[in-house]
Design a protein around this motif. Sequence first.
Motif, PDB file in Angstrom:
ATOM      1  N   PRO A 110      31.239  46.157  -5.635  1.00 44.30           N
ATOM      2  CA  PRO A 110      32.205  46.611  -4.623  1.00 44.30           C
ATOM      3  C   PRO A 110      32.672  45.491  -3.702  1.00 44.30           C
ATOM      4  O   PRO A 110      33.819  45.482  -3.265  1.00 44.30           O
ATOM      5  CB  PRO A 110      31.422  47.668  -3.838  1.00 44.30           C
ATOM      6  N   SER A 111      31.794  44.532  -3.406  1.00 45.02           N
ATOM      7  CA  SER A 111      32.188  43.460  -2.497  1.00 45.02           C
ATOM      8  C   SER A 111      33.171  42.497  -3.134  1.00 45.02           C
ATOM      9  O   SER A 111      33.982  41.896  -2.449  1.00 45.02           O
ATOM     10  CB  SER A 111      30.963  42.670  -2.041  1.00 45.02           C
ATOM     11  N   LEU A 161      19.206  45.684   0.630  1.00 46.51           N
ATOM     12  CA  LEU A 161      19.003  46.755  -0.344  1.00 46.51           C
ATOM     13  C   LEU A 161      17.661  46.604  -1.047  1.00 46.51           C
ATOM     14  O   LEU A 161      16.990  47.592  -1.340  1.00 46.51           O
ATOM     15  CB  LEU A 161      20.152  46.781  -1.351  1.00 46.51           C
ATOM     16  N   GLY A 218      22.124  38.274   2.630  1.00 49.67           N
ATOM     17  CA  GLY A 218      21.477  39.311   3.421  1.00 49.67           C
ATOM     18  C   GLY A 218      21.711  40.708   2.881  1.00 49.67           C
ATOM     19  O   GLY A 218      20.842  41.568   2.988  1.00 49.67           O
ATOM     20  N   VAL A 219      22.899  40.938   2.311  1.00 45.17           N
ATOM     21  CA  VAL A 219      23.207  42.281   1.799  1.00 45.17           C
ATOM     22  C   VAL A 219      22.255  42.629   0.660  1.00 45.17           C
ATOM     23  O   VAL A 219      21.709  43.739   0.599  1.00 45.17           O
ATOM     24  CB  VAL A 219      24.669  42.339   1.319  1.00 45.17           C
ATOM     25  N   TRP A 255      17.592  46.367  -9.228  1.00 49.37           N
ATOM     26  CA  TRP A 255      18.593  45.315  -9.461  1.00 49.37           C
ATOM     27  C   TRP A 255      19.940  45.900  -9.862  1.00 49.37           C
ATOM     28  O   TRP A 255      20.977  45.541  -9.317  1.00 49.37           O
ATOM     29  CB  TRP A 255      18.064  44.378 -10.556  1.00 49.37           C
ATOM     30  N   TRP A 256      19.924  46.840 -10.808  1.00 52.48           N
ATOM     31  CA  TRP A 256      21.192  47.425 -11.268  1.00 52.48           C
ATOM     32  C   TRP A 256      21.892  48.195 -10.151  1.00 52.48           C
ATOM     33  O   TRP A 256      23.110  48.200 -10.045  1.00 52.48           O
ATOM     34  CB  TRP A 256      20.965  48.347 -12.469  1.00 52.48           C
ATOM     35  N   GLN A 257      21.069  48.862  -9.315  1.00 51.07           N
ATOM     36  CA  GLN A 257      21.665  49.600  -8.189  1.00 51.07           C
ATOM     37  C   GLN A 257      22.317  48.636  -7.212  1.00 51.07           C
ATOM     38  O   GLN A 257      23.406  48.890  -6.709  1.00 51.07           O
ATOM     39  CB  GLN A 257      20.577  50.418  -7.480  1.00 51.07           C
ATOM     40  N   PHE A 286      25.656  47.409  -8.701  1.00 48.68           N
ATOM     41  CA  PHE A 286      26.781  48.343  -8.719  1.00 48.68           C
ATOM     42  C   PHE A 286      27.129  48.892  -7.333  1.00 48.68           C
ATOM     43  O   PHE A 286      28.237  49.354  -7.130  1.00 48.68           O
ATOM     44  CB  PHE A 286      26.506  49.499  -9.693  1.00 48.68           C
ATOM     45  N   GLN A 287      26.167  48.860  -6.403  1.00 50.61           N
ATOM     46  CA  GLN A 287      26.447  49.408  -5.078  1.00 50.61           C
ATOM     47  C   GLN A 287      26.865  48.348  -4.069  1.00 50.61           C
ATOM     48  O   GLN A 287      27.489  48.660  -3.073  1.00 50.61           O
ATOM     49  CB  GLN A 287      25.218  50.165  -4.559  1.00 50.61           C
ATOM     50  N   ALA A 288      26.498  47.090  -4.303  1.00 53.04           N
ATOM     51  CA  ALA A 288      26.823  46.070  -3.301  1.00 53.04           C
ATOM     52  C   ALA A 288      27.621  44.911  -3.892  1.00 53.04           C
ATOM     53  O   ALA A 288      28.660  44.538  -3.370  1.00 53.04           O
ATOM     54  CB  ALA A 288      25.541  45.528  -2.661  1.00 53.04           C
ATOM     55  N   SER A 299      38.034  42.919  -5.500  1.00 52.42           N
ATOM     56  CA  SER A 299      39.425  42.469  -5.396  1.00 52.42           C
ATOM     57  C   SER A 299      39.582  41.074  -5.995  1.00 52.42           C
ATOM     58  O   SER A 299      40.580  40.784  -6.655  1.00 52.42           O
ATOM     59  CB  SER A 299      39.898  42.495  -3.949  1.00 52.42           C
ATOM     60  N   ILE A 357      41.118  48.111  -0.548  1.00 53.55           N
ATOM     61  CA  ILE A 357      39.707  47.911  -0.872  1.00 53.55           C
ATOM     62  C   ILE A 357      39.042  46.960   0.123  1.00 53.55           C
ATOM     63  O   ILE A 357      39.596  45.959   0.464  1.00 53.55           O
ATOM     64  CB  ILE A 357      39.550  47.401  -2.317  1.00 53.55           C
TER      65      ILE A 357
END
Lengths: 288, 262
Positions: free
Chosen positions: A209-210, A192, A187-188, A199-201, A204-206, A213, A288
Amino acid sequence: MEADEKIEKISSQTLISNSPSKRIRIRPLTKASLVLRGTLVVLVLLTAYTFYTIDVKDVNFVQGMIGTAKNVKVMFLEPHLSHFSFSHALYQVMITLGLAFLTTVFGAIIAVFLSLFAAQNLSSKRVSVVIKGFAAFIRAVPTVLWVLIFAVAAGLGSVAAVIGMTFHSISYLIKAYSESFEELDKGVIEALQASGASWWQIVFQAVIPSSISYMISWTFMRFEINFAVAVAMGAAAGAGGIGFDMFMASSFYYDIREIGAVTYFILVIAILLEVLATQIKKRLKVNI
Amino acid sequence: MTALLEVAHVSKKFGNDTKALSDVNFSVREGEFVSIIGPSGAGKSTLLRCINRMIDASSGEINFDNVNILSLNKRELKKTRTKIGMIFQHYNLVNRLTVIENTLHGRLGFKTTFAGMLGIYTEEEKQQAIKILNVLGLNEQIFKRSDQLSGGQKQRVGIARALIQNPRMLLCDEPIASLDPSSSKVIMDHLKNISVKMGITVLVNLHQVDVALKYSDTIIGINGGQVVYNGSPKNITPDDIHRIYGSEAGKLIFDMGEIHAG
């Protein structure tokens, strides 16, 4: 009346025919359990045969055990350095650490990009299967073999070790990274996409970061593996570092005290890495 | 008022014989609040996703703002998607990022790929994000990680992310299905405000008939991939509800609705 008697007869007959002849089996004998038992029996027989036919020459088993124990005692209770100094050993450990670090960093950077295309939710199924297949093939061959394969072109030494270890690290990290990418909620990505992001955004944005870790803890795991491999590479591929000194101590000088000292060096570093890794993971979970 | 969105003869087939939508027709005016109701699996979500082409319709025509969405190429589609905000049942936020970062994600479609990748936003965008979050009552959560929020707060972040796109239309896929009644009311009030005050068209998929009747200007009832009711909530009869939900449960739905509303 007659009918009642008949019923009684039948039931008593069935009872009799059931009870004495057959015992009730709790675990049914299936094909799988038969195969398992067969395998175990074959293994037991093979082990017995090996012990029976083993050629021990004139070595007395008890004496051999005692001798080994003595060697281990000397190695670990009386370690000392005779062919090189403490600072030299420290320097060599740093070289080994450097080899592990370099190959992990190279591997991680390349694997991040490849694993984006290997993750099924970010890439097409065909590309994903191809990359994962290649990675699985590379992983199936041990790191040492890759180093020796690259030694054909690069010559035995640090270059072959770096290339070979990087190669194996890439395939290992592709699997680890792509699997953590795939765990991201579909869904995330959809959200977006629906807002017009590229695609690149989204990556790098979702996506990153998810899973950062997971990625860091897998990378650290690979760093620990690479440290162990780098020690072996010093001996097997002449890549230098503490592994080479250990190799010299064991097969050239036959100095088991020095082997013990080197082992302690490696042990300390390994423990330090472990402590560092736990600390980093703890911080990651909080921040994080 | 002119029609902002026109859906004409839209059909969607999955595989060879599963028909999710068949010959759907309706139009939506600018600033209208439309609820789409119908049983699970009736095609509500499919319909909503066909509008911004998260799913490609098999045939038909969808005109949004005088552009036929089905004929757009990839780049034009991205541009059109920036004019349509979307809100989801499960909020679909990036849990590890802060509220304001999630809100600013709504601006990604307007940025160059590179600036978007690195998350470089202009001061105006940031100010607008804070303004929207304030309006939605999230001023204390701006720098919190979004997984620390409650469901209702997360959905408000979802709305903020859609609003910062300055959209002409919002598509809401069951926005209150996972929320408790009081959070649901907050979300629905915000959505109603958005349509009334900002003039943004709102299309909502709903399971709660009573909520749909209370908030909407228009109700579209869907069953088996077909529009079976399209009209004002005032004129809807228990018979219509029966036709939409295809059962004798009309009475029950109305009763349960009253209990939920209370």
